[in-house]
Motif scaffolding. Sequence first.
Motif, PDB file in Angstrom:
ATOM      1  N   LEU A 142       0.831  -1.206   0.000  1.00 29.92           N
ATOM      2  CA  LEU A 142       0.000   0.000   0.000  1.00 29.92           C
ATOM      3  C   LEU A 142       0.867   1.259   0.000  1.00 29.92           C
ATOM      4  O   LEU A 142       0.576   2.231  -0.718  1.00 29.92           O
ATOM      5  CB  LEU A 142      -0.931   0.005   1.209  1.00 29.92           C
ATOM      6  N   ALA A 143       1.944   1.242   0.775  1.00 31.63           N
ATOM      7  CA  ALA A 143       2.857   2.388   0.789  1.00 31.63           C
ATOM      8  C   ALA A 143       3.497   2.582  -0.580  1.00 31.63           C
ATOM      9  O   ALA A 143       3.686   3.718  -1.034  1.00 31.63           O
ATOM     10  CB  ALA A 143       3.933   2.179   1.851  1.00 31.63           C
ATOM     11  N   ALA A 144       3.825   1.480  -1.257  1.00 28.86           N
ATOM     12  CA  ALA A 144       4.397   1.559  -2.599  1.00 28.86           C
ATOM     13  C   ALA A 144       3.411   2.197  -3.565  1.00 28.86           C
ATOM     14  O   ALA A 144       3.779   3.060  -4.384  1.00 28.86           O
ATOM     15  CB  ALA A 144       4.780   0.162  -3.079  1.00 28.86           C
ATOM     16  N   ALA A 145       2.134   1.788  -3.486  1.00 35.67           N
ATOM     17  CA  ALA A 145       1.118   2.352  -4.367  1.00 35.67           C
ATOM     18  C   ALA A 145       0.952   3.848  -4.124  1.00 35.67           C
ATOM     19  O   ALA A 145       0.828   4.642  -5.070  1.00 35.67           O
ATOM     20  CB  ALA A 145      -0.207   1.619  -4.165  1.00 35.67           C
ATOM     21  N   ARG A 146       0.952   4.254  -2.851  1.00 31.46           N
ATOM     22  CA  ARG A 146       0.819   5.679  -2.542  1.00 31.46           C
ATOM     23  C   ARG A 146       2.013   6.475  -3.068  1.00 31.46           C
ATOM     24  O   ARG A 146       1.854   7.589  -3.589  1.00 31.46           O
ATOM     25  CB  ARG A 146       0.674   5.867  -1.028  1.00 31.46           C
ATOM     26  N   ALA A 147       3.217   5.902  -2.956  1.00 31.15           N
ATOM     27  CA  ALA A 147       4.409   6.586  -3.453  1.00 31.15           C
ATOM     28  C   ALA A 147       4.349   6.759  -4.970  1.00 31.15           C
ATOM     29  O   ALA A 147       4.681   7.828  -5.500  1.00 31.15           O
ATOM     30  CB  ALA A 147       5.661   5.813  -3.050  1.00 31.15           C
TER      31      ALA A 147
END
Length: 288
Positions: A241-246
């Motif tokens: 999820l953090a990767a997608a937000r980045a």
Amino acid sequence: MTVTTSTPLVHELDSVAGVLAEWQHGDRAVQLHPGDIGWFRRFGARRTAQAVRTWSRAGEVLAVGLLDGPDVLRLEIAPEALHDEELARQVARDATAPECGVLPEGEAYVAAPPGALVGDLLMRRGWEGGDMWTPLRRELDEPVPDPGVHVEVVGPEQVPERTAVQRSAFTGSTFTDDRWHAMAEAAPYAAARCLLARNDRGEPVAAVTVWSAGAGRPGLIEPMGVHADHRGLGHGRAIVLAAARALQELGSSSVVVDTPSSNTAAVVTYESAGLQRLPELQDLRRTA
């Protein structure tokens, strides 16, 4: 005009990555992303250049290959050249004949784009279906949920923790601090981020590197891993999820990743973070 095969010079690597970026579209599965070359840069520019092959006609690059290991060629082709017969014949010849210096004798693998003519030609030359891969994608046109853990963008101070998570997550990993710096100092990393997730005790539990191909194009996860001591606690979902937000912040249209179909735990983790499973891809294998 004749299709020619070449190994780029070190100073040409960035232009090759730029060509790959132009071929990234959300509606087609791709085998090679500029982030793949960016991740390979951890081995240094010279070794990366030696691992890259290009096929061109009249100065226009029509296909790019990356030797992702001595016997594995990952291949991407310009969308308009997927059925170019001359290109397909040249790539198939280079992949099949050891004297061409692309793949060695004996067992070898080629991952070609779905529907590319070169795949048909290799099958006619005795290649057969090999490993199955599962591509996954999440569109980034809607807000991505908060990962629910503390996530940091990796800078020089966090590098030892970032590389330690990688080595714990992947048996046999050779990702060192020096290799992180080699990767981060290369041009492709300007459109990339390394992220590190921590648990409520401040321990590094998961890490990911994401690569943008430019605004409005799919961004890549390569790689993602959870520390062996902290698995089964939802940290994989959180770091994805953090990767997608980045990538959303970098302007990517979607987040994409390929993982071996046999790695069911990885597939489940990506799906838990909202990535949708796409039709499986199969590479080609030569047994002798």
